[in-house]
Scaffold this motif. Structure first.
Motif, PDB file in Angstrom:
ATOM      1  N   ALA A  94       0.825  -1.211   0.000  1.00 25.65           N
ATOM      2  CA  ALA A  94       0.000   0.000   0.000  1.00 25.65           C
ATOM      3  C   ALA A  94       0.860   1.262   0.000  1.00 25.65           C
ATOM      4  CB  ALA A  94      -0.933   0.004   1.213  1.00 25.65           C
ATOM      5  N   PHE A  95       2.050   1.178   0.603  1.00 21.81           N
ATOM      6  CA  PHE A  95       2.960   2.323   0.604  1.00 21.81           C
ATOM      7  C   PHE A  95       3.960   2.244  -0.550  1.00 21.81           C
ATOM      8  CE2 PHE A  95       1.550   2.500   5.042  1.00 21.81           C
ATOM      9  CZ  PHE A  95       1.186   3.849   5.097  1.00 21.81           C
ATOM     10  N   ARG A  96       3.643   1.404  -1.531  1.00 26.41           N
ATOM     11  CA  ARG A  96       4.434   1.271  -2.755  1.00 26.41           C
ATOM     12  C   ARG A  96       5.888   0.886  -2.492  1.00 26.41           C
ATOM     13  NH1 ARG A  96       0.840   2.390  -6.505  1.00 26.41           N
ATOM     14  NH2 ARG A  96      -0.581   4.125  -6.294  1.00 26.41           N
ATOM     15  N   ARG A  97       6.059  -0.086  -1.653  1.00 20.22           N
ATOM     16  CA  ARG A  97       7.383  -0.631  -1.379  1.00 20.22           C
ATOM     17  C   ARG A  97       7.554  -1.938  -2.137  1.00 20.22           C
ATOM     18  NH1 ARG A  97       9.933   3.667   0.014  1.00 20.22           N
ATOM     19  NH2 ARG A  97       9.012   4.688   1.782  1.00 20.22           N
ATOM     20  N   ALA A  98       8.777  -2.248  -2.484  1.00 19.88           N
ATOM     21  CA  ALA A  98       9.073  -3.460  -3.259  1.00 19.88           C
ATOM     22  C   ALA A  98       9.071  -4.664  -2.324  1.00 19.88           C
ATOM     23  CB  ALA A  98      10.414  -3.331  -3.952  1.00 19.88           C
ATOM     24  N   SER A  99       7.903  -5.082  -1.947  1.00 21.71           N
ATOM     25  CA  SER A  99       7.777  -6.200  -1.022  1.00 21.71           C
ATOM     26  C   SER A  99       7.118  -7.375  -1.730  1.00 21.71           C
ATOM     27  CB  SER A  99       6.921  -5.786   0.174  1.00 21.71           C
ATOM     28  OG  SER A  99       6.590  -6.905   0.957  1.00 21.71           O
TER      29      SER A  99
END
Length: 166
Positions: A94-99
């Motif tokens: 949701a926070f646009r992290r590469a997860s």
């Protein structure tokens, strides 16, 4: 690398160890093995405390206490931790992290396994001397080490470049 050496290294450099544990390939079998190992060690950490409880209160049988702890730590806890890892993964996405879900799972599961020696110490002390401020402090340190390891793992995942996901 040896699991025991990686656990020791985690107390010094948790992000570096997690980076190596995530690796380049997703290995779900390793993630599950890490989780089950951590849950089993935490279950074993309960034995001295459960033994003390059964000794102090003769109306409670040790086998019932052990069965309840076994069910809780080996059956229910893994389901809870998988769900928690999924929620953290969704939060990172949701926070646009590469997860990826795998990275989130390994970060949580490795934090549990790395903090397991502290849980073993806490259980041992509680079994031998009972519930005292000292044993409570060791329990707080065990929980704190888990939270620090997990937090540093989440930070490591969040700082990965977006291209690392592909």
């Amino acid at each position: 690398m040896s699991i025991a050496l990686d656990i020791l290294r985690t107390y010094r450099a948790p992000r570096e160890v997690l980076r190596r544990r995530i690796g380049s390939r997703e290995r779900e079998d390793r993630a599950l093995a890490i989780l089950m190992g951590a849950c089993f060690l935490i279950f074993v950490a309960q034995w001295p405390r459960l033994s003390r409880e059964a000794f102090m209160d003769d109306t409670v049988a040790i086998d019932g206490l052990m069965a309840g702890a076994l069910f809780g730590w080996v059956i229910i806890a893994p389901l809870f931790f998988y769900t928690l890892a999924l929620l953290v993964h969704w939060g990172l996405v949701a926070f646009r992290r590469a997860s990826t879900g795998y990275m989130s799972r390994v970060a949580l599961f490795w934090a549990l396994l790395a903090a397991a020696p502290m849980w073993l110490l806490s259980g041992l002390l509680t079994g031998f001397i009972g519930e005292t401020p000292a044993t409570s402090m060791v329990g707080v340190l065990a929980l704190g080490s888990f939270l620090v390891f997990w937090g540093s793992g989440v930070v490591e995942i969040a700082k990965r470049p977006v291209a690392a996901q592909e």
